[in-house]
Enzyme design. Sequence first.
Site, PDB file in Angstrom:
ATOM      1  N   ASN A 145      -1.929  -0.045   6.810  1.00  0.00           N
ATOM      2  CA  ASN A 145      -1.495  -1.112   7.274  1.00  0.00           C
ATOM      3  C   ASN A 145      -0.546  -1.904   6.464  1.00  0.00           C
ATOM      4  OD1 ASN A 145      -3.531  -2.038   5.781  1.00  0.00           O
ATOM      5  ND2 ASN A 145      -4.598  -3.056   7.359  1.00  0.00           N
ATOM      6  N   LYS A 162       0.880  -1.106  -0.127  1.00  0.00           N
ATOM      7  CA  LYS A 162       0.112  -0.060   0.162  1.00  0.00           C
ATOM      8  C   LYS A 162       0.811   1.178  -0.153  1.00  0.00           C
ATOM      9  CE  LYS A 162      -3.842  -2.152   2.309  1.00  0.00           C
ATOM     10  NZ  LYS A 162      -4.744  -2.207   3.494  1.00  0.00           N
ATOM     11  N   HIS A 188      -2.039  -5.372   1.549  1.00  0.00           N
ATOM     12  CA  HIS A 188      -3.188  -6.139   1.196  1.00  0.00           C
ATOM     13  C   HIS A 188      -3.023  -7.237   0.566  1.00  0.00           C
ATOM     14  CE1 HIS A 188      -7.218  -6.806  -0.555  1.00  0.00           C
ATOM     15  NE2 HIS A 188      -6.567  -7.342  -1.338  1.00  0.00           N
ATOM     16  N   GLU A 217      -9.754  -9.789  -7.736  1.00  0.00           N
ATOM     17  CA  GLU A 217      -8.773  -8.980  -7.503  1.00  0.00           C
ATOM     18  C   GLU A 217      -7.664  -8.967  -8.545  1.00  0.00           C
ATOM     19  OE1 GLU A 217      -7.650  -9.202  -3.461  1.00  0.00           O
ATOM     20  OE2 GLU A 217      -9.507  -8.577  -3.041  1.00  0.00           O
ATOM     21  N   TYR A 223     -12.356  -2.297  -3.424  1.00  0.00           N
ATOM     22  CA  TYR A 223     -12.642  -2.592  -2.156  1.00  0.00           C
ATOM     23  C   TYR A 223     -14.368  -2.562  -2.183  1.00  0.00           C
ATOM     24  CZ  TYR A 223      -8.254  -1.916   0.449  1.00  0.00           C
ATOM     25  OH  TYR A 223      -6.992  -2.102   0.653  1.00  0.00           O
TER      26      TYR A 223
HETATM   27  P1  IDP Z   1      -7.794  -6.561   5.424  1.00  0.00           P
HETATM   28  O1  IDP Z   1      -7.117  -5.860   4.555  1.00  0.00           O
HETATM   29  O2  IDP Z   1      -7.035  -7.195   6.549  1.00  0.00           O
HETATM   30  O3  IDP Z   1      -8.496  -7.638   4.276  1.00  0.00           O
HETATM   31  P2  IDP Z   1     -10.530  -5.149   5.552  1.00  0.00           P
HETATM   32  O4  IDP Z   1     -11.388  -5.558   6.600  1.00  0.00           O
HETATM   33  O5  IDP Z   1     -10.845  -5.943   4.320  1.00  0.00           O
HETATM   34  O6  IDP Z   1      -9.049  -5.895   6.007  1.00  0.00           O
HETATM   35  O7  IDP Z   1     -10.343  -3.873   5.364  1.00  0.00           O
HETATM   36  C1  IDP Z   1      -9.770  -3.442   4.230  1.00  0.00           C
HETATM   37  C2  IDP Z   1      -8.777  -2.077   4.615  1.00  0.00           C
HETATM   38  O8  IDP Z   1      -9.548  -0.989   4.974  1.00  0.00           O
HETATM   39  C3  IDP Z   1      -7.906  -2.562   5.829  1.00  0.00           C
HETATM   40  O9  IDP Z   1      -6.571  -3.272   5.298  1.00  0.00           O
HETATM   41  C4  IDP Z   1      -7.585  -1.114   6.383  1.00  0.00           C
HETATM   42  O10 IDP Z   1      -6.534  -0.617   5.489  1.00  0.00           O
HETATM   43  C5  IDP Z   1      -8.840  -0.510   6.290  1.00  0.00           C
HETATM   44  N1  IDP Z   1      -9.551  -0.690   7.194  1.00  0.00           N
HETATM   45  C6  IDP Z   1     -10.437  -1.844   7.651  1.00  0.00           C
HETATM   46  N2  IDP Z   1     -11.213  -1.317   8.966  1.00  0.00           N
HETATM   47  C7  IDP Z   1     -10.668  -0.382   9.237  1.00  0.00           C
HETATM   48  C8  IDP Z   1     -11.478   0.414  10.350  1.00  0.00           C
HETATM   49  O11 IDP Z   1     -12.214   0.088  10.919  1.00  0.00           O
HETATM   50  N3  IDP Z   1     -11.102   1.808  10.301  1.00  0.00           N
HETATM   51  C9  IDP Z   1     -10.127   2.462   9.314  1.00  0.00           C
HETATM   52  N4  IDP Z   1      -9.592   1.713   8.051  1.00  0.00           N
HETATM   53  C10 IDP Z   1     -10.015   0.274   8.322  1.00  0.00           C
HETATM   54 MG    MG Z   2      -9.990  -7.434   2.953  1.00  0.00          MG
END
Ligand code: IDP
Ligand code: MG
Length: 134
Positions: free
Chosen positions: A114, A11, A117, A128, A51
Amino acid sequence: MSQQSTFIMVKPDGVRRGLIGEIISRFERKGLTLDKIRVLTIDEDLARRHYAEHVEKPFFPELLAFITSGPVVAMQWSGENAVAVARKIMGATNPQEAEPGTIRGDYGLVVTENLVHGSDSPESAARELALFFP
Ligand code: IDP
Ligand code: MG
């Protein structure tokens, strides 16, 4: 025996912080194979498609601003059980909960930024990969 391909992306925060090599190394050392790689900046249309399951979530505006904020490194990795193995290497979504030794556990501090992805299922991986490597 389940040979799989998965979509992995460094990312914008990982690119900005100079962690492309570090992140790629972890998947390489595990024994996964890098099949495809490209650097691009995601636009709003691609972000909404990638997304799609999150567009109605309260955090989506923040996620959209972040994921379009700079270049990303989009990749296809393959290997035995690659989807779940890659998710394990990445660690939990929230870096504060991710175990040390995982990418997010070692380098992340807040949930949006984070670093990486990874597809959450073989079906997501196919969807994807088709988006980023048409
Ligand atoms: P993942 O990346 O571990 O699959 P997902 O639930 O698919 O997690 O969420 C996609 C991305 O959205 C996350 O990697 C993070 O960057 C962001 N994200 C997820 N939950 C939150 C939140 O509660 N607040 C802010 N950003 C979030
Ligand atoms: Mg995800």
